[in-house]
Design a protein around this motif. Structure first.
Motif, PDB file in Angstrom:
ATOM      1  N   ALA A 119      -2.126  -1.220  -3.891  1.00 36.97           N
ATOM      2  CA  ALA A 119      -3.005  -0.055  -4.020  1.00 36.97           C
ATOM      3  C   ALA A 119      -2.234   1.206  -3.674  1.00 36.97           C
ATOM      4  O   ALA A 119      -1.185   1.162  -3.026  1.00 36.97           O
ATOM      5  CB  ALA A 119      -4.210  -0.199  -3.086  1.00 36.97           C
ATOM      6  N   VAL A 120      -2.787   2.336  -4.124  1.00 37.04           N
ATOM      7  CA  VAL A 120      -2.297   3.658  -3.759  1.00 37.04           C
ATOM      8  C   VAL A 120      -3.466   4.412  -3.143  1.00 37.04           C
ATOM      9  O   VAL A 120      -4.563   4.435  -3.720  1.00 37.04           O
ATOM     10  CB  VAL A 120      -1.769   4.436  -4.986  1.00 37.04           C
ATOM     11  CG1 VAL A 120      -1.342   5.846  -4.593  1.00 37.04           C
ATOM     12  CG2 VAL A 120      -0.619   3.693  -5.655  1.00 37.04           C
ATOM     13  N   LEU A 121      -3.264   4.992  -1.960  1.00 33.83           N
ATOM     14  CA  LEU A 121      -4.301   5.777  -1.273  1.00 33.83           C
ATOM     15  C   LEU A 121      -3.732   7.122  -0.858  1.00 33.83           C
ATOM     16  O   LEU A 121      -2.546   7.234  -0.548  1.00 33.83           O
ATOM     17  CB  LEU A 121      -4.787   5.061  -0.009  1.00 33.83           C
ATOM     18  CG  LEU A 121      -5.714   3.871  -0.157  1.00 33.83           C
ATOM     19  CD1 LEU A 121      -6.061   3.321   1.219  1.00 33.83           C
ATOM     20  CD2 LEU A 121      -6.972   4.245  -0.902  1.00 33.83           C
ATOM     21  N   ARG A 122      -4.608   8.105  -0.802  1.00 30.87           N
ATOM     22  CA  ARG A 122      -4.224   9.434  -0.309  1.00 30.87           C
ATOM     23  C   ARG A 122      -3.973   9.374   1.202  1.00 30.87           C
ATOM     24  O   ARG A 122      -4.414   8.460   1.878  1.00 30.87           O
ATOM     25  CB  ARG A 122      -5.327  10.442  -0.635  1.00 30.87           C
ATOM     26  CG  ARG A 122      -5.500  10.643  -2.138  1.00 30.87           C
ATOM     27  CD  ARG A 122      -6.591  11.631  -2.482  1.00 30.87           C
ATOM     28  NE  ARG A 122      -6.413  12.951  -1.901  1.00 30.87           N
ATOM     29  CZ  ARG A 122      -5.601  13.897  -2.368  1.00 30.87           C
ATOM     30  NH1 ARG A 122      -4.881  13.651  -3.433  1.00 30.87           N
ATOM     31  NH2 ARG A 122      -5.523  15.069  -1.765  1.00 30.87           N
ATOM     32  N   ASP A 123      -3.287  10.390   1.704  1.00 28.60           N
ATOM     33  CA  ASP A 123      -2.989  10.495   3.139  1.00 28.60           C
ATOM     34  C   ASP A 123      -4.244  10.872   3.909  1.00 28.60           C
ATOM     35  O   ASP A 123      -4.440  12.034   4.266  1.00 28.60           O
ATOM     36  CB  ASP A 123      -1.913  11.560   3.369  1.00 28.60           C
ATOM     37  CG  ASP A 123      -0.562  11.194   2.804  1.00 28.60           C
ATOM     38  OD1 ASP A 123       0.187  10.508   3.513  1.00 28.60           O
ATOM     39  OD2 ASP A 123      -0.258  11.587   1.664  1.00 28.60           O
ATOM     40  N   ASP A 124      -5.084   9.905   4.175  1.00 29.47           N
ATOM     41  CA  ASP A 124      -6.304  10.106   4.952  1.00 29.47           C
ATOM     42  C   ASP A 124      -6.403   8.944   5.933  1.00 29.47           C
ATOM     43  O   ASP A 124      -6.532   7.788   5.522  1.00 29.47           O
ATOM     44  CB  ASP A 124      -7.527  10.151   4.034  1.00 29.47           C
ATOM     45  CG  ASP A 124      -8.802  10.344   4.814  1.00 29.47           C
ATOM     46  OD1 ASP A 124      -9.350   9.319   5.306  1.00 29.47           O
ATOM     47  OD2 ASP A 124      -9.252  11.495   4.955  1.00 29.47           O
ATOM     48  N   ALA A 125      -6.336   9.241   7.220  1.00 29.96           N
ATOM     49  CA  ALA A 125      -6.271   8.188   8.238  1.00 29.96           C
ATOM     50  C   ALA A 125      -7.459   7.241   8.178  1.00 29.96           C
ATOM     51  O   ALA A 125      -7.291   6.021   8.282  1.00 29.96           O
ATOM     52  CB  ALA A 125      -6.136   8.800   9.627  1.00 29.96           C
ATOM     53  N   ASP A 126      -8.667   7.774   8.008  1.00 31.81           N
ATOM     54  CA  ASP A 126      -9.848   6.906   7.972  1.00 31.81           C
ATOM     55  C   ASP A 126      -9.819   5.968   6.766  1.00 31.81           C
ATOM     56  O   ASP A 126     -10.162   4.786   6.884  1.00 31.81           O
ATOM     57  CB  ASP A 126     -11.132   7.735   7.965  1.00 31.81           C
ATOM     58  CG  ASP A 126     -11.368   8.461   9.287  1.00 31.81           C
ATOM     59  OD1 ASP A 126     -10.858   7.997  10.330  1.00 31.81           O
ATOM     60  OD2 ASP A 126     -12.060   9.498   9.265  1.00 31.81           O
ATOM     61  N   ASP A 127      -9.404   6.481   5.607  1.00 27.70           N
ATOM     62  CA  ASP A 127      -9.292   5.630   4.417  1.00 27.70           C
ATOM     63  C   ASP A 127      -8.227   4.565   4.601  1.00 27.70           C
ATOM     64  O   ASP A 127      -8.404   3.410   4.197  1.00 27.70           O
ATOM     65  CB  ASP A 127      -8.987   6.462   3.175  1.00 27.70           C
ATOM     66  CG  ASP A 127     -10.148   7.337   2.739  1.00 27.70           C
ATOM     67  OD1 ASP A 127     -11.283   7.134   3.228  1.00 27.70           O
ATOM     68  OD2 ASP A 127      -9.921   8.237   1.895  1.00 27.70           O
ATOM     69  N   THR A 136       3.365  -0.881   3.939  1.00 28.42           N
ATOM     70  CA  THR A 136       2.986   0.427   3.416  1.00 28.42           C
ATOM     71  C   THR A 136       4.250   1.229   3.158  1.00 28.42           C
ATOM     72  O   THR A 136       5.289   1.012   3.791  1.00 28.42           O
ATOM     73  CB  THR A 136       2.079   1.208   4.387  1.00 28.42           C
ATOM     74  OG1 THR A 136       2.834   1.652   5.503  1.00 28.42           O
ATOM     75  CG2 THR A 136       0.903   0.361   4.851  1.00 28.42           C
ATOM     76  N   THR A 137       4.144   2.147   2.227  1.00 30.00           N
ATOM     77  CA  THR A 137       5.242   3.065   1.951  1.00 30.00           C
ATOM     78  C   THR A 137       4.658   4.461   1.824  1.00 30.00           C
ATOM     79  O   THR A 137       3.714   4.677   1.071  1.00 30.00           O
ATOM     80  CB  THR A 137       6.050   2.640   0.704  1.00 30.00           C
ATOM     81  OG1 THR A 137       7.019   3.637   0.406  1.00 30.00           O
ATOM     82  CG2 THR A 137       5.186   2.381  -0.496  1.00 30.00           C
ATOM     83  N   GLY A 138       5.170   5.381   2.642  1.00 27.06           N
ATOM     84  CA  GLY A 138       4.704   6.758   2.614  1.00 27.06           C
ATOM     85  C   GLY A 138       3.888   7.122   3.824  1.00 27.06           C
ATOM     86  O   GLY A 138       3.336   6.264   4.517  1.00 27.06           O
ATOM     87  N   LEU A 154       0.847  -1.195   0.000  1.00 23.85           N
ATOM     88  CA  LEU A 154       0.000   0.000   0.000  1.00 23.85           C
ATOM     89  C   LEU A 154       0.880   1.241   0.000  1.00 23.85           C
ATOM     90  O   LEU A 154       1.656   1.466   0.927  1.00 23.85           O
ATOM     91  CB  LEU A 154      -0.891   0.011   1.240  1.00 23.85           C
ATOM     92  CG  LEU A 154      -1.788   1.227   1.441  1.00 23.85           C
ATOM     93  CD1 LEU A 154      -2.762   1.380   0.274  1.00 23.85           C
ATOM     94  CD2 LEU A 154      -2.526   1.129   2.760  1.00 23.85           C
ATOM     95  N   THR A 155       0.770   2.026  -1.063  1.00 26.91           N
ATOM     96  CA  THR A 155       1.491   3.296  -1.133  1.00 26.91           C
ATOM     97  C   THR A 155       0.562   4.403  -0.662  1.00 26.91           C
ATOM     98  O   THR A 155      -0.574   4.500  -1.115  1.00 26.91           O
ATOM     99  CB  THR A 155       1.981   3.568  -2.567  1.00 26.91           C
ATOM    100  OG1 THR A 155       2.902   2.530  -2.917  1.00 26.91           O
ATOM    101  CG2 THR A 155       2.668   4.915  -2.671  1.00 26.91           C
ATOM    102  N   VAL A 156       1.060   5.226   0.248  1.00 28.95           N
ATOM    103  CA  VAL A 156       0.286   6.322   0.813  1.00 28.95           C
ATOM    104  C   VAL A 156       0.877   7.621   0.274  1.00 28.95           C
ATOM    105  O   VAL A 156       2.019   7.967   0.586  1.00 28.95           O
ATOM    106  CB  VAL A 156       0.343   6.294   2.351  1.00 28.95           C
ATOM    107  CG1 VAL A 156      -0.468   7.420   2.932  1.00 28.95           C
ATOM    108  CG2 VAL A 156      -0.120   4.938   2.878  1.00 28.95           C
ATOM    109  N   SER A 157       0.091   8.308  -0.573  1.00 28.70           N
ATOM    110  CA  SER A 157       0.601   9.524  -1.199  1.00 28.70           C
ATOM    111  C   SER A 157      -0.542  10.374  -1.728  1.00 28.70           C
ATOM    112  O   SER A 157      -1.502   9.851  -2.306  1.00 28.70           O
ATOM    113  CB  SER A 157       1.539   9.164  -2.357  1.00 28.70           C
ATOM    114  OG  SER A 157       1.951  10.314  -3.047  1.00 28.70           O
ATOM    115  N   ASP A 158      -0.405  11.679  -1.566  1.00 26.59           N
ATOM    116  CA  ASP A 158      -1.363  12.617  -2.145  1.00 26.59           C
ATOM    117  C   ASP A 158      -1.002  12.956  -3.591  1.00 26.59           C
ATOM    118  O   ASP A 158      -1.793  13.579  -4.289  1.00 26.59           O
ATOM    119  CB  ASP A 158      -1.391  13.922  -1.337  1.00 26.59           C
ATOM    120  CG  ASP A 158      -2.132  13.768  -0.019  1.00 26.59           C
ATOM    121  OD1 ASP A 158      -2.936  12.829   0.115  1.00 26.59           O
ATOM    122  OD2 ASP A 158      -1.894  14.595   0.880  1.00 26.59           O
ATOM    123  N   THR A 159       0.184  12.580  -4.028  1.00 27.58           N
ATOM    124  CA  THR A 159       0.647  13.000  -5.351  1.00 27.58           C
ATOM    125  C   THR A 159       0.940  11.857  -6.317  1.00 27.58           C
ATOM    126  O   THR A 159       0.916  12.069  -7.519  1.00 27.58           O
ATOM    127  CB  THR A 159       1.931  13.854  -5.211  1.00 27.58           C
ATOM    128  OG1 THR A 159       2.938  13.076  -4.565  1.00 27.58           O
ATOM    129  CG2 THR A 159       1.661  15.124  -4.412  1.00 27.58           C
TER     130      THR A 159
END
Length: 175
Positions: A49-57, A76-78, A17-22
């Motif tokens: 998957a890639v998800l934005r930096d949102d704790a609930d998500d 996870t990365t990010g 899981l990649t955590v990134s807004d960009t």
């Protein structure tokens, strides 16, 4: 610390899981580096998957994967930095049964050898959640390489002696 070739290799089913807004999946160099390393080691990429930096998500995604019996481990990365948008450690802590503090400590020690005192900005962490390992890494390709090459490659190899995370998997949900 060595690989005991007399022991069987047990592939671990890993979700990334990649955590990134960009970043998008097409631009995810750190995720790509992680996938390349884990598959080269003989493990199975269970999901990505890639998800934005949102704790609930993030918490929702982690719950889905923790409850998925085809996934043994999540990396996870990010999102492990100190800015306002960096919420991965908080998400991990929300679903953790047991934190693994030594992971973050060892990661920062290894990272110090590469990036010096900048490693104090990392909040890399790990836990067990309902029988599934979760490792939260910083989002840089260098950090992913440090974590995989310096810790996870050996700890996710069932042949690694004196001990490894894989041999504990059957007992992670004990009460």
């Amino acid at each position: 610390m060595a690989i005991d070739e007399n022991r069987p290799f047990i592939p671990v089913r890993i979700a990334v899981l990649t955590v990134s807004d960009t970043r998008t999946l097409a631009e995810d160099r750190s995720g790509d580096a992680l996938v390349e390393r884990l598959t080269r080691a003989g493990h199975v990429l269970a999901q990505r998957a890639v998800l934005r930096d949102d704790a609930d998500d993030l918490v929702a995604q982690l719950h889905l994967w923790v409850d998925d019996e085809s996934i043994d481990c999540i990396i996870t990365t990010g999102g492990t930095g100190v800015t306002g948008r960096d919420v991965t450690p908080e998400a991990v802590e929300r679903i953790a049964d047991k934190m693994i503090p030594g992971f973050g400590e060892l990661f920062r020690w290894l990272s110090y050898q590469t990036i010096g005192t900048s490693t104090v900005q990392s909040r890399a962490c790990a836990c067990v959640a309902r029988g599934t390992y979760i490792f939260a890494l910083p989002g840089s390709t260098g950090a992913v390489k440090d974590a995989w090459d310096g810790i996870l490659r050996d700890q996710l190899d069932s042949r690694h002696r004196t001990c490894n995370f894989v041999e504990l998997m059957p007992r992670l949900s004990e009460r």
